[in-house]
Design a protein around this motif. Structure first.
Motif, PDB file in Angstrom:
ATOM      1  N   GLY A   1       0.843  -1.184   0.000  1.00 50.60           N
ATOM      2  CA  GLY A   1       0.000   0.000   0.000  1.00 50.60           C
ATOM      3  C   GLY A   1       0.883   1.240   0.000  1.00 50.60           C
ATOM      4  O   GLY A   1       2.065   1.155   0.344  1.00 50.60           O
ATOM      5  N   PRO A   2       0.319   2.371  -0.377  1.00 45.37           N
ATOM      6  CA  PRO A   2       1.129   3.592  -0.396  1.00 45.37           C
ATOM      7  C   PRO A   2       1.499   4.061   1.013  1.00 45.37           C
ATOM      8  O   PRO A   2       0.969   3.536   1.997  1.00 45.37           O
ATOM      9  CB  PRO A   2       0.215   4.614  -1.084  1.00 45.37           C
ATOM     10  N   ASN A   3       2.389   5.038   1.095  1.00 45.91           N
ATOM     11  CA  ASN A   3       2.765   5.587   2.402  1.00 45.91           C
ATOM     12  C   ASN A   3       1.515   6.116   3.107  1.00 45.91           C
ATOM     13  O   ASN A   3       0.659   6.745   2.484  1.00 45.91           O
ATOM     14  CB  ASN A   3       3.766   6.736   2.236  1.00 45.91           C
ATOM     15  N   GLY A   4       1.415   5.823   4.399  1.00 47.55           N
ATOM     16  CA  GLY A   4       0.287   6.344   5.184  1.00 47.55           C
ATOM     17  C   GLY A   4      -0.996   5.556   5.005  1.00 47.55           C
ATOM     18  O   GLY A   4      -2.063   6.023   5.398  1.00 47.55           O
ATOM     19  N   SER A   5      -0.889   4.365   4.422  1.00 45.72           N
ATOM     20  CA  SER A   5      -2.121   3.605   4.181  1.00 45.72           C
ATOM     21  C   SER A   5      -2.523   2.740   5.378  1.00 45.72           C
ATOM     22  O   SER A   5      -3.623   2.185   5.400  1.00 45.72           O
ATOM     23  CB  SER A   5      -1.953   2.725   2.940  1.00 45.72           C
ATOM     24  N   GLY A   6      -1.650   2.600   6.359  1.00 47.76           N
ATOM     25  CA  GLY A   6      -1.993   1.826   7.561  1.00 47.76           C
ATOM     26  C   GLY A   6      -1.205   0.534   7.722  1.00 47.76           C
ATOM     27  O   GLY A   6      -1.502  -0.260   8.600  1.00 47.76           O
ATOM     28  N   LYS A   7      -0.191   0.344   6.887  1.00 49.13           N
ATOM     29  CA  LYS A   7       0.602  -0.906   6.953  1.00 49.13           C
ATOM     30  C   LYS A   7       1.339  -1.010   8.293  1.00 49.13           C
ATOM     31  O   LYS A   7       1.218  -2.002   9.004  1.00 49.13           O
ATOM     32  CB  LYS A   7       1.658  -0.944   5.826  1.00 49.13           C
ATOM     33  N   SER A   8       2.102   0.025   8.608  1.00 49.33           N
ATOM     34  CA  SER A   8       2.920  -0.027   9.830  1.00 49.33           C
ATOM     35  C   SER A   8       2.044  -0.057  11.070  1.00 49.33           C
ATOM     36  O   SER A   8       2.376  -0.727  12.055  1.00 49.33           O
ATOM     37  CB  SER A   8       3.865   1.181   9.889  1.00 49.33           C
ATOM     38  N   THR A   9       0.918   0.654  11.026  1.00 49.89           N
ATOM     39  CA  THR A   9       0.008   0.658  12.182  1.00 49.89           C
ATOM     40  C   THR A   9      -0.539  -0.751  12.419  1.00 49.89           C
ATOM     41  O   THR A   9      -0.633  -1.206  13.554  1.00 49.89           O
ATOM     42  CB  THR A   9      -1.153   1.647  11.931  1.00 49.89           C
ATOM     43  N   THR A  10      -0.869  -1.444  11.317  1.00 50.14           N
ATOM     44  CA  THR A  10      -1.360  -2.824  11.444  1.00 50.14           C
ATOM     45  C   THR A  10      -0.295  -3.693  12.100  1.00 50.14           C
ATOM     46  O   THR A  10      -0.584  -4.492  12.996  1.00 50.14           O
ATOM     47  CB  THR A  10      -1.717  -3.386  10.044  1.00 50.14           C
ATOM     48  N   MET A  11       0.942  -3.523  11.658  1.00 48.20           N
ATOM     49  CA  MET A  11       2.034  -4.336  12.216  1.00 48.20           C
ATOM     50  C   MET A  11       2.269  -4.023  13.681  1.00 48.20           C
ATOM     51  O   MET A  11       2.511  -4.917  14.493  1.00 48.20           O
ATOM     52  CB  MET A  11       3.308  -4.091  11.427  1.00 48.20           C
ATOM     53  N   LYS A  12       2.215  -2.737  14.027  1.00 52.84           N
ATOM     54  CA  LYS A  12       2.437  -2.355  15.435  1.00 52.84           C
ATOM     55  C   LYS A  12       1.316  -2.899  16.325  1.00 52.84           C
ATOM     56  O   LYS A  12       1.572  -3.313  17.457  1.00 52.84           O
ATOM     57  CB  LYS A  12       2.528  -0.835  15.558  1.00 52.84           C
ATOM     58  N   ALA A  13       0.098  -2.890  15.802  1.00 53.95           N
ATOM     59  CA  ALA A  13      -1.012  -3.436  16.585  1.00 53.95           C
ATOM     60  C   ALA A  13      -0.813  -4.939  16.773  1.00 53.95           C
ATOM     61  O   ALA A  13      -1.067  -5.485  17.847  1.00 53.95           O
ATOM     62  CB  ALA A  13      -2.333  -3.157  15.877  1.00 53.95           C
TER      63      ALA A  13
END
Lengths: 287, 309
Positions: free
Chosen positions: A46-58
């Motif tokens: 997904g593009p930057n800011g799409s929620g990838k890293s947030t999903t991983m952190k959760a």
């Protein structure tokens, strides 16, 4: 815990962040659900800011979900014990600059309960795996970006995790370093380790992943097996070596005489710029 | 380039994780060259040797100022350096881990947040302990050497003035008592306890702070406010008698329970004036320090346990 439990099970994950005092919360992840089975390599793109890293952190318990749940091998990821089976490489990892490569692995190994000769042997194996044996006594502060990613990958694997989570593993790394990291991911897959990686570099994801999810504006908009997602179902590709123009003409005639078949394109397949680059520097290195 | 087959998971105990984290914090701070201040301390200890006021009238006052100066300057410098180190070092660790994103890699391992906090705190306390031990050693060495010199001078002067042998021996005993003794170690312990409380306070501030600077400033502010804690308690106690409003009384009580009375840890001035530090005083200080360290560590854990990093 049952062995057939999914390596990762995210169910209706929602993550909102507070903005201003009275402003509406920002929904970074919106009802995301996905399952990754043991041994799979799953790419979240997904593009930057799409929620990838947030999903991983959760998933790692670094962020508390606003709603929904995350499980790792059947265990709630909020629980600390679930992380025993997980190795994590964050985006642009900055390790403790005052430690050497060897000390870095020893530190993370001890946190996971390794010690003595087991830890020493594990460090040796991993330094060799990520090709940093010569840099083991150098401080991490002096490592290049590619070396940092590789030592990061080694620390992620220190406790023999069954699941490795990689957040933009090749971001900012040159093509050679990038290729080495991809080779490492493939090695992990060969060993039966589940890999969950996120990236916005689509070609790299395509090379290593079994399944892919596309996330955009916090929503998982498409998911499935890579081959199924990218295959054009009504077209067939035939690649012929040493075909002269007469043979090509005959093939074209056959296609034209067939009912319903249509020739879409002929021409020479092209290599990628990256493959060309790697080939050239390899040749230069050998000479 | 071969990788072995995955083996069963390992598990670390809380204690071993805390020790690993504390040794790591200690190494981190040492490699940031914080021990350079010891050179400044050595200069202070040596410098205090040269401040002998020429006011002695007889053998009993020869060099007395020097011994007092060494103790006063050394313990004062130790208290100052220890507080500064503890606040700055503690303020540096957690915000820096968040800024550098090294915290992700630690908390992504099976590390409970309380282990992380206690480990970091123990690392700072280990650094302060080693610093105080080295400074203590320097002070004791300087004081021991100087006490011997002072006794020699006193004996020479007393013999010259025809003092009887018993008076000379008595003077020697008196000088020896104001030299190196266990009271000094009790004072150093009081400094350590005060600093341990301060480090715990700083740790809890750093859990909700966003920067090292903010943590440092707020911690120093609490440190200074702590020197007026006795006044708040006094206000509460007198208020009960004088019928001050209940709200003000409870506010004063809460303040006095929450903010430690740092004045109680200031035993150095009394010691320099040869006032003894009793075992009871030391016991009270230890109890008080344990209470506040526990209180602020639990507070830090409460804030940090839900913190999103």
């Amino acid at each position: 815990m049952a062995n057939d439990a999914p390596a990762v099970e995210i169910t209706d994950l929602v993550k909102e962040f507070k903005t201003t005092m009275r402003g509406r919360p920002l929904r970074a992840v919106d009802q995301v659900s996905l399952r990754i089975m043991p041994g799979e390599v799953y790419g979240l793109i997904g593009p930057n800011g799409s929620g990838k890293s947030t999903t991983m952190k959760a998933l790692l318990g670094l962020l508390a979900p606003t709603a929904g749940s995350c499980k790792i091998f059947g265990r709630d990821s909020i629980k600390v014990d679930s992380r025993q089976d997980v190795g994590f490489l964050p985006e642009n990892p900055y390790f403790y600059k005052h430690l050497t490569g060897g000390e870095t692995l020893r530190f993370y190994g001890r946190l996971c309960g390794l010690g003595g000769s087991v830890l020493r042997e594990r460090i040796e194996v991993l330094l060799e795996l990520v090709d940093l044996k010569d840099a083991r006594d150098r401080r991490v502060g002096g490592y290049s970006k590619g070396m940092l990613q590789r030592i990061g990958l080694a620390q992620a694997m220190i406790q023999h995790p069954r699941l490795v989570i990689l957040d933009e593993p090749t971001a900012g790394v040159d093509p050679v370093g990038s290729r080495e990291i991809r080779d490492l991911v493939l090695k992990l897959r060969d060993q039966g380790i589940t890999v969950f990686l996120c990236s916005h570099l689509l070609e790299q994801v395509q090379e290593v992943c079994d399944r892919v999810g596309i996330i955009f504006a916090g929503k998982l908009i498409r998911e499935g097996k890579l081959e199924e997602l990218i295959a054009i179902e009504d077209q067939t590709e035939v690649v012929i070596r040493h075909a002269d123009s007469a043979l090509v003409s005959r093939i074209e005639e056959i296609i034209q005489s067939s009912d319903g078949a249509e020739l879409v394109q002929t021409g020479k397949p092209r290599t990628t710029l990256e493959r060309l680059f790697l080939k050239e520097i390899k040749r230069d290195h050998q000479s | 380039m071969s990788e072995s087959t995955p083996t069963p998971a390992f598990k670390a105990s809380h204690a071993s994780r805390m020790v690993t984290l504390s040794l790591h914090a200690f190494t981190q701070l040492v490699r940031m060259k914080v021990f350079y201040f010891l050179a400044v301390f050595a200069v202070i200890v040596i410098g205090s040797n040269f401040f002998d006021m020429a006011q002695h009238q007889g053998p009993e006052s020869v060099g007395a100022n020097v011994l007092r100066n060494i103790k006063s300057w050394s313990l004062g410098a130790m208290a100052l350096f220890a507080v500064v180190i503890s606040i700055v070092a503690t303020a540096l660790l957690l915000p820096r881990d968040i800024e550098d994103r090294t915290l992700y890699t630690v908390l992504a391992k099976p590390v409970p947040r309380i282990d992380y906090l206690v480990g970091r705190l123990m690392g700072v306390l280990l650094l302060v302990f080693v610093s105080l031990a080295v400074m203590d050693l320097l002070m004791v060495a300087a004081l021991h050497l100087r006490t011997g010199m002072v006794m020699e001078m006193q004996e020479k002067m007393a013999v010259g003035r025809g003092w009887p042998e018993e008076a000379i021996q008595s003077l020697k005993q008196e000088t020896l008592a104001s030299g190196v003794n266990w009271q000094l170690q009790a004072a150093v312990l009081a400094i350590f306890l005060k600093v341990a409380v301060m480090a715990a306070i700083c740790l809890s501030v750093s859990t909700f702070s966003t920067s090292t600077l903010f943590t440092t400033v707020v911690s120093f502010l609490i440190f200074f406010i702590g020197h007026f804690q006795a006044d708040a308690l006094d206000f509460y106690l007198k208020g009960v008698e004088a019928g001050t409003s209940t709200f003000s009384q409870y506010l004063a009580l809460g303040f006095s329970l929450f903010i430690p009375n740092f004045q109680l840890f200031n035993v150095v001035d009394g010691l320099v004036q040869n006032q003894p530090i009793t075992l009871l005083m030391v016991g009270k200080l230890v109890m008080m320090a344990c209470y506040y360290v526990l209180l602020y560590t639990l507070l830090a854990w409460w804030i940090f346990s839900d913190k999103e990093v």
